[in-house]
Design an enzyme around this catalytic site. Structure first.
Site, PDB file in Angstrom:
ATOM      1  N   ASP A  68      42.440  43.430  38.034  1.00 17.45           N
ATOM      2  CA  ASP A  68      41.613  42.986  39.160  1.00 17.45           C
ATOM      3  C   ASP A  68      42.016  41.553  39.494  1.00 17.45           C
ATOM      4  O   ASP A  68      41.824  40.653  38.690  1.00 17.45           O
ATOM      5  CB  ASP A  68      40.133  43.037  38.745  1.00 17.45           C
ATOM      6  CG  ASP A  68      39.188  42.613  39.863  1.00 17.45           C
ATOM      7  OD1 ASP A  68      39.668  42.325  40.979  1.00 17.45           O
ATOM      8  OD2 ASP A  68      37.970  42.582  39.608  1.00 17.45           O
TER       9      ASP A  68
ATOM     10  N   LYS B 203      41.177  40.491  34.322  1.00 19.76           N
ATOM     11  CA  LYS B 203      41.121  39.638  35.509  1.00 19.76           C
ATOM     12  C   LYS B 203      42.454  38.919  35.673  1.00 19.76           C
ATOM     13  O   LYS B 203      42.900  38.214  34.765  1.00 19.76           O
ATOM     14  CB  LYS B 203      40.011  38.596  35.349  1.00 19.76           C
ATOM     15  CG  LYS B 203      38.626  39.172  35.466  1.00 19.76           C
ATOM     16  CD  LYS B 203      38.259  39.368  36.914  1.00 19.76           C
ATOM     17  CE  LYS B 203      36.809  39.794  37.048  1.00 19.76           C
ATOM     18  NZ  LYS B 203      36.490  40.206  38.422  1.00 19.76           N
TER      19      LYS B 203
ATOM     20  N   ASP C 197      29.096  48.322  45.441  1.00 17.91           N
ATOM     21  CA  ASP C 197      28.122  47.852  44.459  1.00 17.91           C
ATOM     22  C   ASP C 197      26.744  48.242  44.986  1.00 17.91           C
ATOM     23  O   ASP C 197      26.379  47.871  46.105  1.00 17.91           O
ATOM     24  CB  ASP C 197      28.226  46.332  44.280  1.00 17.91           C
ATOM     25  CG  ASP C 197      27.375  45.843  43.114  1.00 17.91           C
ATOM     26  OD1 ASP C 197      27.956  45.275  42.178  1.00 17.91           O
ATOM     27  OD2 ASP C 197      26.140  46.034  43.139  1.00 17.91           O
TER      28      ASP C 197
ATOM     29  N   GLU D  82      42.665  46.618  41.265  1.00 17.34           N
ATOM     30  CA  GLU D  82      41.448  46.329  42.047  1.00 17.34           C
ATOM     31  C   GLU D  82      41.600  45.089  42.921  1.00 17.34           C
ATOM     32  O   GLU D  82      42.137  44.073  42.479  1.00 17.34           O
ATOM     33  CB  GLU D  82      40.293  46.157  41.057  1.00 17.34           C
ATOM     34  CG  GLU D  82      38.944  45.849  41.673  1.00 17.34           C
ATOM     35  CD  GLU D  82      37.829  45.963  40.631  1.00 17.34           C
ATOM     36  OE1 GLU D  82      37.911  46.858  39.751  1.00 17.34           O
ATOM     37  OE2 GLU D  82      36.885  45.167  40.677  1.00 17.34           O
TER      38      GLU D  82
ATOM     39  N   GLU E 247      31.206  49.758  34.716  1.00 21.94           N
ATOM     40  CA  GLU E 247      31.735  48.398  34.515  1.00 21.94           C
ATOM     41  C   GLU E 247      30.760  47.625  33.636  1.00 21.94           C
ATOM     42  O   GLU E 247      29.638  47.320  34.039  1.00 21.94           O
ATOM     43  CB  GLU E 247      31.907  47.686  35.861  1.00 21.94           C
ATOM     44  CG  GLU E 247      32.446  46.278  35.706  1.00 21.94           C
ATOM     45  CD  GLU E 247      32.914  45.681  37.019  1.00 21.94           C
ATOM     46  OE1 GLU E 247      32.512  46.169  38.096  1.00 21.94           O
ATOM     47  OE2 GLU E 247      33.678  44.701  36.953  1.00 21.94           O
TER      48      GLU E 247
HETATM   49 CA    CA Z   1      36.152  43.134  40.926  1.00 23.44          CA
END
Ligand code: CA
Length: 381
Positions: free
Chosen positions: A200, A171, A275, A226, A335
């Protein structure tokens, strides 16, 4: 077979240690679960996503007031018909966001009913499994303070490796300099290890900074970058994609074939990441995969649900074709959030678990879960 009731369950639990991603502090876990009951004694489970900052009651209210009244009495196995009925009925105030999350949760539960009623797993209904196990990648690397945590995040990378992961997503989005310090520390901690990294930033930057960050990491062999920019601006995605030699990923904040058509037609993505629990469920997932495939874009789902959403996502990921066939093509990966989460470990009797970086595909009917009702009660809002 007829639908006799649709129940929703809103769960929430405060986090012992709140954590941050680039868009805010996450202080609680939430989940919106859906149960579709039938007159045949079969019931199905689904989930509407609760993004980090999203309260679970929004999707539940949409299911209770908008979707349930138009589905009672219908045959739950008519998944495509009912998807269109729900979509048309809510189009003028829906299409995206929590409303589409609500529709997704119901759709997943309908497919679960369909699978259970036939005694087959959902991946069989989707056309079969391309793979009997799916590689997991570690998601985590959240911040406990904010910037300046490179050392702790490097230790986290080493512990993921120790736990068997060969792929991890870091992240970022806490300032370019801080992001690069984190990546230096993480890469150092993993030096010599067979690990692939992704990054991401959760759309923390505009185009110029997103490109600046990507350029500085072009030698890192990233599998993807991402959400470099905000999801509403496909042209910005395209600008980043054209400037960098890193595959660009996004789509966890996009919905249905209509939304993905916009991203794909503009050449915004190398990897589309719907998603399942908000893009429109299994029915929309099928539409999106076909659309992406036609554009030469790989679908690799975003996964951020409870044990129910994870189990459903696993069924879907197993059934997604690779967009660029080769004998040793890169397959879609799962993920796998590594932070503590009671709605994953305890909510279902068969939680999705990785072993040495792999998740076996279950062959149980439907999405393959039995929900612990005492956990539903324990965390009920
Ligand atoms: Ca994400």
């Amino acid at each position: 077979m007829k639908i006799t009731d649709i129940r929703t369950y809103c769960l929430s639990t405060p986090l012992e240690t709140p954590f941050a991603y680039s868009q805010g502090w996450v202080k609680a876990r939430g989940a919106t679960l859906v149960e579709v009951l039938t007159d045949a004694g079969v019931s199905g489970w689904g989930e509407s996503i609760c993004m980090g900052l999203q309260p679970p009651q929004i999707a539940a209210a949409a299911i209770e007031h908008a979707l349930k009244p138009i589905l009672l009495g219908a045959d739950p196995r008519d998944v495509e018909v009912l998807w269109h009925r729900m979509y048309h009925h809510t189009r003028d105030y829906g299409q995206k966001g929590a409303l589409m999350g609500a529709l997704s949760g119901v759709d997943i539960a309908l497919w679960d009913v369909a699978g259970k009623s036939l005694g087959v797993p959902v991946h069989r209904l989707l056309g079969g499994a391309f793979r009997s196990r799916v590689e997991a990648y570690a998601t985590g690397f959240y911040r406990l303070r904010g910037p300046g945590e490179a050392k702790r995040l490097a230790d986290e990378a080493a512990s993921h490796r120790k736990n068997g992961f060969r792929a991890m997503k870091v992240k970022l989005g806490f300032g370019i300099e801080d992001d690069l310090a984190v990546m230096r520390a993480v890469r150092e901690a993993l030096a010599g290890e067979p690990v692939t990294l992704m990054i991401d930033s959760n759309h923390a930057y505009g185009v110029a900074d997103a490109i600046r960050l990507g350029r500085a990491l072009e030698d890192a062999g990233l599998r993807w970058y991402e959400e470099p920019v905000v999801p509403e601006r496909p042209a910005d995605y395209r600008a980043v994609r054209e400037a960098l030699d890193i595959p660009i990923a996004g789509g966890e904040n996009e919905y249905t074939l209509f939304g993905f058509q916009g991203l794909l037609a503009q050449g915004a993505l190398d990897v589309a990441q719907p998603d399942l629990c908000c893009c429109g469920g299994f029915t929309a997932a099928k539409h999106i995969v076909a659309l992406a495939h036609a554009q030469g874009v790989q679908v690799n789902p975003h996964v951020w649900g409870s044990g129910v959403g994870q189990a459903a996502s696993l069924q879907w990921i197993a059934s997604i074709p690779v967009a660029h066939h080769a004998l040793f093509a890169a397959e879609p990966v799962f993920e796998y959030d590594t932070s503590s989460h009671p709605f994953r470990s305890r909510l279902v009797k068969e939680p999705v678990l990785q072993h040495e970086g792999w998740i076996e595909l279950p062959r149980r009917p439907g999405i393959g879960v039995e929900v612990n009702r005492d956990v539903l009660e324990e965390f009920a809002v």
